[in-house]
Design a protein around this motif. Structure first.
Motif, PDB file in Angstrom:
ATOM      1  N   SER A  15       0.952  -1.126   0.012  1.00  0.00           N
ATOM      2  CA  SER A  15      -0.138  -0.184   0.030  1.00  0.00           C
ATOM      3  C   SER A  15       1.290   1.361  -0.121  1.00  0.00           C
ATOM      4  O   SER A  15       0.567   2.175  -0.433  1.00  0.00           O
ATOM      5  CB  SER A  15      -0.800  -0.277   1.560  1.00  0.00           C
ATOM      6  N   LEU A  16       2.182   0.983   1.110  1.00  0.00           N
ATOM      7  CA  LEU A  16       2.850   2.330   0.874  1.00  0.00           C
ATOM      8  C   LEU A  16       3.529   2.233  -1.083  1.00  0.00           C
ATOM      9  O   LEU A  16       4.277   3.948  -1.062  1.00  0.00           O
ATOM     10  CB  LEU A  16       4.034   2.016   1.771  1.00  0.00           C
ATOM     11  N   LYS A  17       3.212   1.424  -1.230  1.00  0.00           N
ATOM     12  CA  LYS A  17       3.935   1.913  -2.756  1.00  0.00           C
ATOM     13  C   LYS A  17       3.415   2.840  -3.887  1.00  0.00           C
ATOM     14  O   LYS A  17       3.677   3.516  -4.850  1.00  0.00           O
ATOM     15  CB  LYS A  17       4.961   0.420  -3.177  1.00  0.00           C
ATOM     16  N   PHE A  18       2.030   2.306  -3.440  1.00  0.00           N
ATOM     17  CA  PHE A  18       0.249   3.326  -3.785  1.00  0.00           C
ATOM     18  C   PHE A  18       0.870   4.424  -3.637  1.00  0.00           C
ATOM     19  O   PHE A  18       0.544   4.856  -4.408  1.00  0.00           O
ATOM     20  CB  PHE A  18      -0.689   2.370  -4.621  1.00  0.00           C
ATOM     21  N   TYR A  19       0.353   4.143  -2.206  1.00  0.00           N
ATOM     22  CA  TYR A  19       0.118   5.950  -1.439  1.00  0.00           C
ATOM     23  C   TYR A  19       1.327   6.566  -1.676  1.00  0.00           C
ATOM     24  O   TYR A  19       0.945   8.011  -1.840  1.00  0.00           O
ATOM     25  CB  TYR A  19      -0.575   5.461  -0.661  1.00  0.00           C
ATOM     26  N   SER A  74       1.513  -0.026 -14.993  1.00  0.00           N
ATOM     27  CA  SER A  74       0.410  -0.463 -15.670  1.00  0.00           C
ATOM     28  C   SER A  74      -0.464  -1.750 -14.827  1.00  0.00           C
ATOM     29  O   SER A  74      -0.990  -1.849 -15.620  1.00  0.00           O
ATOM     30  CB  SER A  74       0.658  -1.349 -17.297  1.00  0.00           C
ATOM     31  N   ASN A  75       0.038  -2.086 -14.101  1.00  0.00           N
ATOM     32  CA  ASN A  75      -0.812  -2.569 -13.378  1.00  0.00           C
ATOM     33  C   ASN A  75      -1.401  -2.036 -12.208  1.00  0.00           C
ATOM     34  O   ASN A  75      -2.151  -3.516 -12.040  1.00  0.00           O
ATOM     35  CB  ASN A  75       0.460  -3.701 -12.457  1.00  0.00           C
ATOM     36  N   VAL A  76      -2.063  -0.748 -11.971  1.00  0.00           N
ATOM     37  CA  VAL A  76      -2.561  -0.450 -10.674  1.00  0.00           C
ATOM     38  C   VAL A  76      -3.995  -0.140 -12.353  1.00  0.00           C
ATOM     39  O   VAL A  76      -4.131   0.284 -12.906  1.00  0.00           O
ATOM     40  CB  VAL A  76      -2.060   0.854 -10.563  1.00  0.00           C
ATOM     41  N   PRO A  77      -5.035  -1.321 -11.611  1.00  0.00           N
ATOM     42  CA  PRO A  77      -6.548  -0.895 -12.332  1.00  0.00           C
ATOM     43  C   PRO A  77      -6.884   0.163 -12.391  1.00  0.00           C
ATOM     44  O   PRO A  77      -6.995   0.917 -11.459  1.00  0.00           O
ATOM     45  CB  PRO A  77      -6.769  -2.319 -11.992  1.00  0.00           C
ATOM     46  N   GLN A  78      -7.329   0.308 -13.528  1.00  0.00           N
ATOM     47  CA  GLN A  78      -8.649   1.877 -13.655  1.00  0.00           C
ATOM     48  C   GLN A  78      -9.631   1.093 -14.639  1.00  0.00           C
ATOM     49  O   GLN A  78      -9.568   0.818 -15.097  1.00  0.00           O
ATOM     50  CB  GLN A  78      -7.821   2.180 -14.707  1.00  0.00           C
ATOM     51  N   ASP A  84      -6.405   0.509  -5.502  1.00  0.00           N
ATOM     52  CA  ASP A  84      -4.965   1.063  -4.966  1.00  0.00           C
ATOM     53  C   ASP A  84      -5.071  -1.320  -4.997  1.00  0.00           C
ATOM     54  O   ASP A  84      -5.613  -1.715  -4.824  1.00  0.00           O
ATOM     55  CB  ASP A  84      -5.129   0.862  -3.393  1.00  0.00           C
ATOM     56  N   PRO A  85      -3.570  -1.521  -4.244  1.00  0.00           N
ATOM     57  CA  PRO A  85      -3.513  -2.645  -4.118  1.00  0.00           C
ATOM     58  C   PRO A  85      -4.435  -3.777  -2.932  1.00  0.00           C
ATOM     59  O   PRO A  85      -4.245  -5.334  -3.526  1.00  0.00           O
ATOM     60  CB  PRO A  85      -2.072  -2.424  -3.082  1.00  0.00           C
ATOM     61  N   ASP A  86      -5.456  -3.108  -2.455  1.00  0.00           N
ATOM     62  CA  ASP A  86      -6.635  -3.964  -1.876  1.00  0.00           C
ATOM     63  C   ASP A  86      -8.030  -3.645  -2.720  1.00  0.00           C
ATOM     64  O   ASP A  86      -9.257  -4.581  -2.012  1.00  0.00           O
ATOM     65  CB  ASP A  86      -6.888  -3.814  -0.638  1.00  0.00           C
ATOM     66  N   GLY A  87      -8.198  -3.216  -3.392  1.00  0.00           N
ATOM     67  CA  GLY A  87      -9.173  -2.528  -4.178  1.00  0.00           C
ATOM     68  C   GLY A  87     -10.157  -1.319  -4.198  1.00  0.00           C
ATOM     69  O   GLY A  87     -10.893  -1.366  -4.592  1.00  0.00           O
TER      70      GLY A  87
END
Length: 137
Positions: free
Chosen positions: A17-21, A104-108, A126-129
């Motif tokens: 999650s930190l990688k995302f936020y 590209s692996n982040v769902p849009q 995010d990684p948990d949806g």
């Protein structure tokens, strides 16, 4: 009038999650905490709860990423038209430029759309949806 203080998201892996936020949305980590049992367990309604927190500066508010030691199973990804579904709205200056740097692996959910109010929006997960709305005014 009450003021918004923070938004808390329960996550399965704070590192992911930190990688995302932090790394994608550029929120700054301002504190790392852990709580267990006692008043914390009573307050969250989970006896003997144990959790690690990362607190991030999200501009107008703080974002808490919370990883519980013994989480229950992961729920199905919510859809925006389901009651109880939440999303985090984040303003960006240039949506296209911002999206160009999102892996590209982040769902849009769709390509950016212009709303009747003239805002351009797109939803990511995010990684948990959890649903994240990016908005360019």
């Amino acid at each position: 009038m009450p003021l918004a203080h923070h938004v808390g998201l329960t996550v399965s892996d704070r590192t992911d999650s930190l990688k995302f936020y932090r790394d994608i949305l550029d929120f700054e980590v301002v504190n790392e905490l852990s709580f267990e049992g006692g008043a914390f367990g009573t307050a969250v309604g989970v006896p003997d709860a144990s959790a690690e927190f990362s607190v991030l500066d999200a501009g107008e508010f703080r974002l808490e990423l919370i990883e519980y030691q013994d989480p229950i199973s992961h729920a199905e990804h919510p859809r925006l038209n389901q009651p109880g579904t939440n999303h985090l709205g984040i303003t960006v200056e240039d949506l296209d430029a911002f999206l160009a740097n999102v892996p590209s692996n982040v769902p849009q959910l769709s390509e950016p759309q212009v709303t009747p109010t003239g805002n351009c929006i797109v939803f990511l997960r995010d990684p948990d949806g959890n649903l994240i709305e990016l908005l360019e005014r």
